[in-house]
Design an enzyme around this catalytic site. Structure first.
Site, PDB file in Angstrom:
ATOM      1  N   PHE A   1     -12.890  43.180 -65.829  1.00  0.00           N
ATOM      2  CA  PHE A   1     -11.842  42.211 -65.480  1.00  0.00           C
ATOM      3  C   PHE A   1     -11.958  41.007 -66.391  1.00  0.00           C
ATOM      4  O   PHE A   1     -12.922  40.837 -67.102  1.00  0.00           O
ATOM      5  CB  PHE A   1     -11.913  41.802 -64.001  1.00  0.00           C
ATOM      6  CG  PHE A   1     -13.166  41.057 -63.598  1.00  0.00           C
ATOM      7  CD1 PHE A   1     -13.214  39.672 -63.693  1.00  0.00           C
ATOM      8  CD2 PHE A   1     -14.273  41.739 -63.115  1.00  0.00           C
ATOM      9  CE1 PHE A   1     -14.357  38.983 -63.302  1.00  0.00           C
ATOM     10  CE2 PHE A   1     -15.415  41.061 -62.723  1.00  0.00           C
ATOM     11  CZ  PHE A   1     -15.469  39.693 -62.815  1.00  0.00           C
TER      12      PHE A   1
ATOM     13  N   TYR B   1     -21.293  29.407 -69.631  1.00  0.00           N
ATOM     14  CA  TYR B   1     -20.908  29.289 -68.236  1.00  0.00           C
ATOM     15  C   TYR B   1     -21.990  28.775 -67.301  1.00  0.00           C
ATOM     16  O   TYR B   1     -21.700  28.441 -66.156  1.00  0.00           O
ATOM     17  CB  TYR B   1     -20.357  30.633 -67.756  1.00  0.00           C
ATOM     18  CG  TYR B   1     -19.041  30.956 -68.437  1.00  0.00           C
ATOM     19  CD1 TYR B   1     -17.862  30.333 -68.027  1.00  0.00           C
ATOM     20  CD2 TYR B   1     -18.986  31.814 -69.522  1.00  0.00           C
ATOM     21  CE1 TYR B   1     -16.667  30.585 -68.668  1.00  0.00           C
ATOM     22  CE2 TYR B   1     -17.783  32.076 -70.175  1.00  0.00           C
ATOM     23  CZ  TYR B   1     -16.631  31.457 -69.745  1.00  0.00           C
ATOM     24  OH  TYR B   1     -15.449  31.703 -70.388  1.00  0.00           O
TER      25      TYR B   1
END
Length: 405
Positions: free
Chosen positions: A405, A124
């Site tokens: 999450f 990322y």
């Protein structure tokens, strides 16, 4: 030419994209029963899929929520909660195309920050995300570990039924609030799959709530692992703490005292705790807590650098000019003056040069400019600026997310 299209996910494509995400993460296929209970936690909104014709080959999902930043301001956040590419279509630009579409969508909606938990840390950074908060795993042996006698504990702890756990904890999380930089809000559709599935009537987790003079002010969610074997029939269970949140130190200490008082337990393992959680000085013998691991937790991506820098507070030091480079969102590329009175865009010459993922690492205060410069992530134009940036961005408490999450 590409052999796929990237577009928003339609309502009738929700389950297919959820199945795709599960397969890419090597989880079991979603059953009809699971989908009927928890499919509402996978809305079509804010999801981008890569499609080969009608078939999904990739998914980049997010939920819109809020994040606390240093100084107490709360900003809109794009929380990236699921990214995957079908195994036979990886390394063909699918992921890059989806992440580009997602970032453009965040920018168009005026969301200044994006965040994620990275399954693989090497992925990322190229999309502008930097490791912005760390978390630790702690191990406390029982019955040796106990709180020091001077630790202030007051109030009572009560166990909740599964139905009460589903009903009461969302409001209590709101009451506790986003009191530490990096903590995020939990939208209504987050709770069914991330909490109710584990702590509700069909789950195995236990929930206990602490009540102080002003009512409920903290809670803990945990599961147990039975360690008994034929060779060790008296081995106690391990408590696996999923989360522990509290309004203040007294409620925090009371919840730990409760965990340490549970019988027939050989140890407590708590993952994703704040790196500065003061468990060692809380114990009668500080050697009875061990940090088993420290790992990256929250990854942060400034989407609107001007808005993000202006929203947080800074400590007293002479201003520093940061030159930020952003390949995927070039509107962010430029110079920003950061000082105790705030931050703004400037035409002044740069003191420090960094990519936007490194700004994400610096932003919440987890990493110092000195450390990032030593690591080769910050180009130093004026050496005196490094110490000034250290002071400006330093926070008293370490950042921490605390939400899956």
């Amino acid at each position: 030419m590409t052999d796929f299209d990237v577009r928003p996910v339609a309502e009738d494509e929700r389950r297919a994209t959820f199945d795709l995400l599960g397969r890419s993460l090597h989880t079991n296929r979603v059953s009809d029963e699971f989908w009927s209970r928890y499919g509402g936690s996978w809305p079509a909104a804010h999801k981008f899929g890569a499609f080969d014709g009608a078939a999904p080959i990739g998914i980049a999902s997010s939920l819109e929520t809020r994040i606390a930043v240093p100084g107490g301001e709360v900003l809109a956040l794009g929380a990236v909660d699921g990214v995957g590419v079908r195994a036979d279509r990886t390394r063909r630009g699918v992921l890059t195309a989806m992440m580009a579409a997602q970032l453009a969508d965040f920018a168009a909606r005026g969301i200044p920050l994006a965040a994620l938990h990275a399954s693989e840390p090497t992925i990322y950074g190229r999309f502008g995300y930097g490791s912005a908060a760390l978390a630790k795993t702690v191990w406390l042996p029982r019955p040796a570990a106990r709180l020091h006698e001077r630790v202030a504990v007051r109030g009572d702890v009560r166990m909740l039924t599964p139905d009460e756990a589903v009903r009461e904890i969302p409001a209590l999380y709101e009451r506790i609030g986003l009191h530490r930089a990096g903590m995020i809000g939990r939208p209504a559709h987050w709770w069914p799959v991330a909490h109710d599935r584990l702590a509700g009537p069909h789950g195995s987790h236990v929930v206990a709530v602490h009540s102080g003079p002003d009512g409920d002010d903290g809670y803990v969610v945990y599961d147990t692992l039975d360690r008994r074997t034929l060779d060790s029939p008296d081995e106690g269970a391990v408590l696996k703490v999923r989360e522990l949140n509290a309004v203040d130190p007294a409620a925090h200490a009371a919840l730990w005292r409760f965990l340490l008082s549970i019988d027939l337990v050989s140890g407590i393992r708590a993952r994703y705790r704040p790196v500065d959680e003061p468990l060692a000085p809380m114990l009668a013998d500080h050697r009875h807590v061990r940090t088993a691991d420290v790992e990256d937790d929250l990854w942060l991506r400034p989407v609107d650098v001007t808005a993000a820098l202006a929203a947080r507070t800074y400590r007293a030091a002479d201003p520093v000019v940061l030159a930020v480079r952003d390949r995927m969102l070039p509107a962010n590329t430029g110079c920003y003056e950061v000082g105790p009175d705030g931050a703004h865009r400037t035409d002044a010459a740069a003191d420090l040069v960094l990519d936007v993922d490194t700004l994400g690492m610096l932003y919440l205060g987890q990493w110092t400019a000195t450390a990032l410069a030593h690591a080769g992530r910050v180009e130093v134009v004026h050496p005196s600026a490094v110490a000034r940036a250290d002071e400006l961005f330093t926070t008293i408490a370490a950042p921490w997310c605390g939400t899956y999450f």
